[in-house]
Design an enzyme around this catalytic site. Structure first.
Site, PDB file in Angstrom:
ATOM      1  N   ASP A 209      73.034  32.947 -97.080  1.00 27.32           N
ATOM      2  CA  ASP A 209      72.195  32.163 -98.016  1.00 27.32           C
ATOM      3  C   ASP A 209      72.783  32.264 -99.416  1.00 27.32           C
ATOM      4  OD1 ASP A 209      70.775  35.002 -97.373  1.00 27.32           O
ATOM      5  OD2 ASP A 209      70.791  34.589 -99.524  1.00 27.32           O
ATOM      6  N   ASP A 211      70.994  33.243-102.011  1.00 31.11           N
ATOM      7  CA  ASP A 211      69.993  33.967-102.777  1.00 31.11           C
ATOM      8  C   ASP A 211      69.094  32.927-103.474  1.00 31.11           C
ATOM      9  OD1 ASP A 211      69.085  36.597-103.134  1.00 31.11           O
ATOM     10  OD2 ASP A 211      69.771  36.610-105.194  1.00 31.11           O
TER      11      ASP A 211
HETATM   12  N1  LIG Z   1      69.849  37.039-100.521  1.00 30.20           N
HETATM   13  C1  LIG Z   1      69.918  38.257 -99.997  1.00 30.20           C
HETATM   14  N2  LIG Z   1      69.596  39.337-100.738  1.00 30.20           N
HETATM   15  C2  LIG Z   1      69.667  40.581-100.203  1.00 30.20           C
HETATM   16  N3  LIG Z   1      70.023  40.829 -98.934  1.00 30.20           N
HETATM   17  C3  LIG Z   1      70.344  39.790 -98.175  1.00 30.20           C
HETATM   18  N4  LIG Z   1      70.747  39.717 -96.907  1.00 30.20           N
HETATM   19  C4  LIG Z   1      70.937  38.442 -96.592  1.00 30.20           C
HETATM   20  N5  LIG Z   1      70.658  37.633 -97.648  1.00 30.20           N
HETATM   21  C5  LIG Z   1      70.299  38.467 -98.656  1.00 30.20           C
END
Ligand SMILES: Nc1ncnc2[nH]cnc12
Ligand SMILES: CSC[C@H]1O[C@H](OP(=O)(O)O)[C@H](O)[C@@H]1O
Length: 291
Positions: A209, A211
């Site tokens: 992703d 974030d």
């Molecule tokens: N955006 C994210 N922040 C922290 N850990 C994660 N693991 C997978 N995506 C994450």
């Protein structure tokens, strides 16, 4: 000669490793408490494998609750010589889109409530950690990825947050502006403890992703993470299988000396060391005890 045993620590979405021959789940006791789960022992080709699901089968432990010391000590007791972590991460770079694999070469530790050393009162040690991942393992992972035609990005900084909540927008923008590449919640203190246990360590970060900093991705949620993880799990397993199959039978010396990290690290005078702590350190520091 030290016989290679490759340890794989599987993160979110990777709770087993199909395709091992002579596969069996084995319980390993440690003086640091319980590991996240039993360890899946077996082999790929001629290479012995020890696979540990970091969160336990069924994803029972949150990042803050994982007993990282038990996990690393347990792998050391089994005889694991090298560890590869496979981890889900968010991305801070447009070009590191979901589905990208990154071979991590740096970490920033933002965790706040985890036991991050085997050492302490009664036996103090300071290991070098300027280069937290082993370039030897990264070379082999890169070669395995090329052989399997899996694109990987070589090098990247992984910031480890405490979690379990994902970042706020302010944190996400801050980490991005600091130049970090990916974010996760688990590789610290795991990588630190592996170094203390003299086990070369490498991380394959699977970007799941963006974030929450990305203008087109308002927030990250687990559903979206799992969707990307499932779409990429096969690729991760192929990468690991090739890496393991091609791994040398004899443990290759780590080019940065991660496998001898304790050589000059112990500070406490032998006659001032705490026997109770020394007893717990038998696996991790057995090689250098008595010096
Ligand atoms: N955006 C994210 N922040 C922290 N850990 C994660 N693991 C997978 N995506 C994450
Ligand atoms: C399910 S998203 C958050 C979760 O996934 C990552 O874990 P791992 O490194 O074990 O794959 C991240 O660090 C969080 O623990």
């Amino acid at each position: 000669m030290t016989k290679s045993i490759v340890g794989i620590i599987g993160g979110s979405g990777l709770y087993d490793l199909p395709g091992l021959h002579d596969a069996r789940w084995v319980r390993q006791e440690t003086p640091w408490g319980a590991m996240s789960d039993e360890v899946l022992r077996g082999a790929i080709g001629d290479t012995e494998i020890a696979f540990l699901p970091r969160h336990g089968r069924g994803h029972r432990f949150s990042p803050s609750d994982i007993n990282y010391r038990a996990n690393i000590d347990g792998l050391k007791r089994i005889g694991v010589t090298d560890v590869v972590s496979v981890s889900a991460t968010g991305s801070y770079k447009h070009e590191l889109a979901p589905g990208t694999f990154v071979l991590i070469d740096q970490f920033v530790d933002r965790t706040v409530k985890r036991e991050s050393s085997f050492f302490g009162a009664g036996c103090v040690a300071h290991v070098p950690f300027g280069h937290p991942t082993s370039p030897g393992l990264m070379d082999r992972l890169q070669a395995a990825a090329e052989a399997e035609q899996i694109p990987v990005v070589r090098g990247g900084t992984y910031v480890c947050m405490e979690g379990p909540q994902f970042s706020t927008l302010a944190e996400s923008l801050w980490y991005k502006s600091a130049g970090f590449d990916v974010v996760g919640m688990t590789n610290m203190p795991e990588a630190k403890l592996a170094r203390e246990a003299e086990i070369p360590y490498a991380t394959v970060a699977m970007v799941t992703d963006y974030d929450c900093w990305h203008p087109d991705h308002d927030h990250v949620d687990v559903q979206q993470v799992i969707k990307v993880l499932l779409a990429n799990a096969d690729k991760a397993r192929r990468l690991i299988a090739r890496f393991a199959k091609d791994f040398p039978a004899e443990h290759p010396a780590c080019p940065i000396g991660a496998d001898t990290a304790l050589e000059f690290a112990l500070m406490t005078a032998p006659d001032k060391r705490d026997p109770a702590l020394l007893a717990k350190l038998d696996a991790v520091a057995g090689r250098v005890m008595g010096r």
